[in-house]
Design an enzyme around this catalytic site. Structure first.
Site, PDB file in Angstrom:
ATOM      1  N   HIS A 161      26.820 -64.510  85.292  1.00  0.00           N
ATOM      2  CA  HIS A 161      26.513 -64.069  86.652  1.00  0.00           C
ATOM      3  C   HIS A 161      27.350 -62.849  87.000  1.00  0.00           C
ATOM      4  O   HIS A 161      28.381 -62.591  86.385  1.00  0.00           O
ATOM      5  CB  HIS A 161      26.744 -65.204  87.661  1.00  0.00           C
ATOM      6  CG  HIS A 161      28.160 -65.669  87.780  1.00  0.00           C
ATOM      7  ND1 HIS A 161      28.795 -65.820  88.975  1.00  0.00           N
ATOM      8  CD2 HIS A 161      29.069 -66.031  86.839  1.00  0.00           C
ATOM      9  CE1 HIS A 161      30.031 -66.260  88.786  1.00  0.00           C
ATOM     10  NE2 HIS A 161      30.212 -66.396  87.492  1.00  0.00           N
TER      11      HIS A 161
ATOM     12  N   HIS B 175      24.291 -67.183  96.131  1.00  0.00           N
ATOM     13  CA  HIS B 175      24.634 -66.679  94.803  1.00  0.00           C
ATOM     14  C   HIS B 175      23.670 -67.240  93.760  1.00  0.00           C
ATOM     15  O   HIS B 175      23.163 -68.349  93.910  1.00  0.00           O
ATOM     16  CB  HIS B 175      26.073 -67.085  94.455  1.00  0.00           C
ATOM     17  CG  HIS B 175      26.601 -66.418  93.232  1.00  0.00           C
ATOM     18  ND1 HIS B 175      26.781 -65.055  93.139  1.00  0.00           N
ATOM     19  CD2 HIS B 175      26.988 -66.926  92.031  1.00  0.00           C
ATOM     20  CE1 HIS B 175      27.264 -64.757  91.940  1.00  0.00           C
ATOM     21  NE2 HIS B 175      27.394 -65.877  91.244  1.00  0.00           N
TER      22      HIS B 175
ATOM     23  N   CYS C 193      24.483 -60.095  91.995  1.00  0.00           N
ATOM     24  CA  CYS C 193      24.015 -61.308  91.309  1.00  0.00           C
ATOM     25  C   CYS C 193      22.497 -61.356  91.150  1.00  0.00           C
ATOM     26  O   CYS C 193      21.985 -61.604  90.061  1.00  0.00           O
ATOM     27  CB  CYS C 193      24.549 -62.564  91.990  1.00  0.00           C
ATOM     28  SG  CYS C 193      23.996 -62.857  93.679  1.00  0.00           S
TER      29      CYS C 193
END
Length: 160
Positions: free
Chosen positions: A134, A122, A71
């Site tokens: 993402h 994240h 990510c």
């Protein structure tokens, strides 16, 4: 079997929180780049275009592109290539860059974070229209999806 599966999920979640807390303590937030780069609408459009072009690529932990990403590697790659913005490598460092923005006032190119605002686990890129890109999981890879109450970010930063 169901209890065992739930226990494994709980241990994984606690591990992410612990790692985030340790990593946050190791980072000196005052030493990271907190300036916001003056940007044009073209920079945000270029970020959205490049982020969207990565959809379908695999998720690989520690990868920073151009063929696979995790990510924070996706975010770092896209901003460097599309807008010339050098972001830190990890989610724990990226959350200290840029300017905090309300989740109700998102603009294309804003960074979205999930988890504790000071120790997120994240990050993704808001691409407009209630959607973000993402590097989701090893099984999903880089995807584009809609913001939802089920998986809603806890913080947003504007670096453009």
């Amino acid at each position: 079997m169901n209890f065992r599966h739930t226990l494994v999920k709980l241990v994984a979640a606690v591990s992410f929180l612990f790692v985030g807390a340790v990593a946050t303590q190791a980072i000196n937030p005052t030493s990271t780049n907190q300036t916001v780069q003056a940007a044009s609408d073209n920079d945000a459009d270029d970020v959205v275009k490049l982020a969207t072009a990565q959809v379908g690529k695999p998720y690989v932990y520690g990868a920073t592109g151009p063929y696979a990403f995790d990510c924070s590697g996706l975010v770092q790659y896209v901003f460097r290539k599309a807008a010339g913005v050098n972001l830190a490598r990890t989610t724990y460092q990226q959350v200290y860059q840029g300017k905090s923005v309300s989740l109700k006032n998102l603009k294309k190119g804003d960074l979205l974070f999930w988890g504790a605002p000071s120790a997120p686990y994240h990050v993704g890129i808001y691409v407009g229209g209630g959607k973000y890109v993402h590097a989701a999981t090893p099984g999903q890879g880089v995807i584009k999806q809609s913001l939802s109450g089920y998986f809603y970010p806890s913080a947003a930063k504007r670096v453009l």
